[in-house]
Design a protein around this motif. Sequence first.
Motif, mmCIF file in Angstrom:
data_model
loop_
_atom_site.group_PDB
_atom_site.id
_atom_site.type_symbol
_atom_site.label_atom_id
_atom_site.label_comp_id
_atom_site.label_asym_id
_atom_site.label_seq_id
_atom_site.Cartn_x
_atom_site.Cartn_y
_atom_site.Cartn_z
ATOM 1 N N ALA A 162 39.499 -0.196 14.640
ATOM 2 C CA ALA A 162 40.634 0.658 15.004
ATOM 3 C C ALA A 162 40.499 1.010 16.475
ATOM 4 N N SER A 163 41.614 1.400 17.078
ATOM 5 C CA SER A 163 41.615 1.764 18.497
ATOM 6 C C SER A 163 41.952 3.232 18.666
ATOM 7 N N ALA A 164 41.375 3.830 19.700
ATOM 8 C CA ALA A 164 41.688 5.208 20.062
ATOM 9 C C ALA A 164 42.406 5.194 21.404
ATOM 10 N N ALA A 165 43.568 5.825 21.468
ATOM 11 C CA ALA A 165 44.336 5.899 22.711
ATOM 12 C C ALA A 165 43.894 7.125 23.502
ATOM 13 N N TYR A 166 43.910 6.983 24.827
ATOM 14 C CA TYR A 166 43.598 8.103 25.716
ATOM 15 C C TYR A 166 44.278 7.843 27.049
ATOM 16 N N ALA A 167 44.351 8.881 27.853
ATOM 17 C CA ALA A 167 44.983 8.761 29.174
ATOM 18 C C ALA A 167 44.028 9.299 30.231
ATOM 19 N N VAL A 168 43.967 8.587 31.348
ATOM 20 C CA VAL A 168 43.146 9.011 32.486
ATOM 21 C C VAL A 168 44.100 9.583 33.532
ATOM 22 N N ALA A 169 43.775 10.788 34.030
ATOM 23 C CA ALA A 169 44.656 11.472 34.992
ATOM 24 C C ALA A 169 43.850 11.905 36.212
ATOM 25 N N TYR A 170 44.602 12.178 37.306
ATOM 26 C CA TYR A 170 43.977 12.741 38.491
ATOM 27 C C TYR A 170 43.575 14.183 38.207
#
Length: 184
Positions: A162-170
């Motif tokens: 399974a995959s886990a979504a995430y976001a990288v931000a400034y």
Amino acid sequence: ARPQGAKCDIGAYEAEPSVDDTPPVITPNIDGALGSNGWYKGNVTVSWSVTDAESAVTSVPCASTIISADTPGQAVACSATSAGGTGSETVTIKRDATAPALAPAVAPSAVLLNGTATATPNATDALSGVATSSCGTPNTATVGSKSVSCSAMDNAGNSATASAAYAVAYQFVGFSGPVLGGGV
């Protein structure tokens, strides 16, 4: 000794009855996809071979059993009788055809550019238990939406991904002079 006399005769035959002092030999025949650690990963059929070299088996043959549902251990038995007595045999079948469940997550919830993040697979398996689970390393080198892959294997040998979504931000630390926030 025969013949006795000048002519042939029909003779005589004496036999001692055979002695059977052992019960039948019962052997299980197990057909199914064997996984790991004694677990089967699909349907299992148990049939029986019953033999007795000294006398005839007088009991009804044991019926085949099909195990088509997951079980931590189902006992299947066979009993047979001959002149030598009654024998029995039991086998226990463990069946787990269900892959482990994954609920992967990335922490912290706010992943910052070039920051540190960890992915956790959160794997569970209700029957045979989780043998191994792991996730890749989250990439924080660029900003944007991303995902990381996780996998798990249970003690029966079933696997899942399974995959886990995430976001990288400034990282935003506020304004610096000469811009004034006006008290905000």
